[in-house]
Scaffold this motif. Structure first.
Motif, short mmCIF file in Angstrom:
data_model
loop_
_atom_site.label_atom_id
_atom_site.label_comp_id
_atom_site.label_asym_id
_atom_site.label_seq_id
_atom_site.Cartn_x
_atom_site.Cartn_y
_atom_site.Cartn_z
N ARG A 282 19.54 24.21 9.64
CA ARG A 282 19.95 23.38 8.41
C ARG A 282 21.45 22.56 8.79
N GLN A 283 22.15 23.94 9.28
CA GLN A 283 23.84 23.40 9.45
C GLN A 283 24.01 22.77 10.79
N ASN A 284 23.12 22.95 11.88
CA ASN A 284 23.51 22.71 12.97
C ASN A 284 22.23 22.00 13.94
N ILE A 285 21.05 22.37 13.74
CA ILE A 285 20.16 21.75 14.50
C ILE A 285 19.56 20.39 13.91
N LEU A 286 18.91 20.53 12.77
CA LEU A 286 18.35 19.53 12.02
C LEU A 286 19.60 18.06 12.17
N PRO A 287 20.69 18.19 11.93
CA PRO A 287 21.68 17.08 11.99
C PRO A 287 21.73 16.50 13.14
N THR A 288 21.27 17.00 14.26
CA THR A 288 21.31 16.26 15.56
C THR A 288 20.06 15.52 15.70
N ARG A 289 19.01 15.68 14.96
CA ARG A 289 17.95 14.86 15.18
C ARG A 289 18.15 13.41 15.36
N VAL A 290 18.86 12.81 14.64
CA VAL A 290 19.29 11.36 14.70
C VAL A 290 20.00 10.82 16.17
N ARG A 291 20.23 12.00 17.01
CA ARG A 291 20.75 11.60 18.30
C ARG A 291 19.71 11.59 19.42
N ALA A 292 18.54 11.88 18.94
CA ALA A 292 17.36 11.80 20.03
C ALA A 292 16.90 10.55 20.28
N GLN A 293 16.56 10.48 21.48
CA GLN A 293 15.71 9.15 21.46
C GLN A 293 14.35 9.00 21.25
N LEU A 294 13.67 10.23 21.11
CA LEU A 294 12.12 10.42 20.64
C LEU A 294 12.10 11.41 19.79
N ILE A 295 11.44 11.35 18.66
CA ILE A 295 11.26 12.46 17.75
C ILE A 295 9.56 12.74 17.80
N LEU A 296 9.21 13.77 17.78
CA LEU A 296 7.72 14.40 17.70
C LEU A 296 7.70 14.92 16.13
N ASP A 297 7.20 14.23 15.09
CA ASP A 297 7.11 14.92 13.86
C ASP A 297 5.82 15.73 13.59
#
Length: 312
Positions: A282-297
């Motif tokens: 919650r604090q560190n990892i998830l907030p970086t999701r928007v920095r990825a070029q591709l997201i596997l959901d």
């Protein structure tokens, strides 16, 4: 608000495989999966083959750019790997994603040498974590030797013929002294870890650390995502399964958990998740999701439900 991503459902993403051949066997896939994952060949064909095709196109374009630049400058620098960063929570399946991609990408003729390095090797040794009072924050950004990690990536990107990465043992839960993974100018290097997409962090209110960050060295970035409730469930189930395997090894750091009952194991694993892994997510990892070029959901069955690709 308009999204910076184009979203594909499974059917739409599957169509992007085109004629990419399936170059992995059932036996290989079984060896690549995590403890409580059940990735099918259908998942490989519909999700990972289109992704390997996309990455192959990116690698090819980057190789051509390097060749053109070298021709323009009239030099012959060492081979520079294409670096892929893969981020995501503990137990979300990013290690399996990394291993499957490593196998598939190594079957393409223009980049047969694909190495995989995990960021675990760049954690501070337990001795240092204990001295700093952050043993229970292992996996949080401050638990990594960031300077050593950036130096490693810089050397790899500089085309140095041989670069060594520290080795981490999940069995003893610590860095292995005097053991190294050698990276020798691969065509592609996959770097997998919890916090590889972290932005610069404040050292105090007025000052930031070096402007150079880990993701500066990446040519392509992937985030493996799932709802926290599903990841927590996968983590607890994996913890329970490990009682009969890794935890039962006399050398295991977690040997004390091997004899727990199902109820006790569920309680302990849930507590660890709440205090450490969930908090880090919650604090560190998830907030970086928007920095990825591709997201596997991923859905609750570990299957990818949709793919988000950042618009160019």
């Amino acid at each position: 608000m308009a999204s910076p991503y184009v979203t594909f459902n499974r059917e739409q993403w599957r169509a992007l495989r085109a004629s990419t051949p399936l170059t992995i066997s059932d036996e290989e896939l079984a060896c690549l999966q995590g403890v409580n994952e059940n990735i099918s060949m259908t998942e490989v064909a519909e999700i990972y083959l289109p992704l390997s095709r996309l990455l192959n196109l990116h690698v090819g374009a980057t190789q051509e750019l390097y060749q053109a630049t070298h021709m323009f400058l009239g030099n012959q620098d060492g081979k520079v790997p294409f670096i892929i960063g893969i981020a995501g929570s503990v137990a979300v399946g990013k290690s399996t994603t990394a291993r499957i991609l490593q196998t598939l990408l190594s079957r393409w003729p223009n980049h047969p040498k694909v190495d995989l390095v995990t960021t675990d090797g760049f954690l501070y040794p337990n001795r240092v974590l204990e001295e700093r009072g952050i043993m229970k924050r292992k996996g949080f950004p401050e638990s990594y030797d960031l300077r050593k990690f950036i130096r490693f990536l810089s050397d790899v990107k500089s085309g140095i013929p041989e670069v060594k990465a520290p080795v981490y043992s999940h069995l003893v839960y610590d860095i292995v002294p005097d053991e190294w993974q050698m990276v020798r100018q691969p065509d592609i290097l996959i770097v997998e870890g919890l916090n590889v997409l972290q932005p610069p962090r404040d050292t105090d209110k007025d000052q930031r650390i070096s402007e150079v960050i880990v993701s500066d060295f990446f040519d392509f970035t992937i985030y493996v995502h799932a709802d926290e409730k599903d990841i927590r469930h996968w983590y607890v189930e994996r913890f329970k399964l490990l009682r009969q395997t890794a935890f039962s090894n006399p050398s295991s750091y977690f040997r004390r958990y091997a004899s727990l009952s199902d109820e006790e194991a569920t309680e302990v694993a849930t507590g660890i998740w709440q205090e450490i892994n969930g908090a880090n997510l919650r604090q560190n990892i998830l907030p970086t999701r928007v920095r990825a070029q591709l997201i596997l959901d991923k859905g609750q069955d570990h299957m990818v439900q949709s793919v988000k690709l950042r618009k160019l």
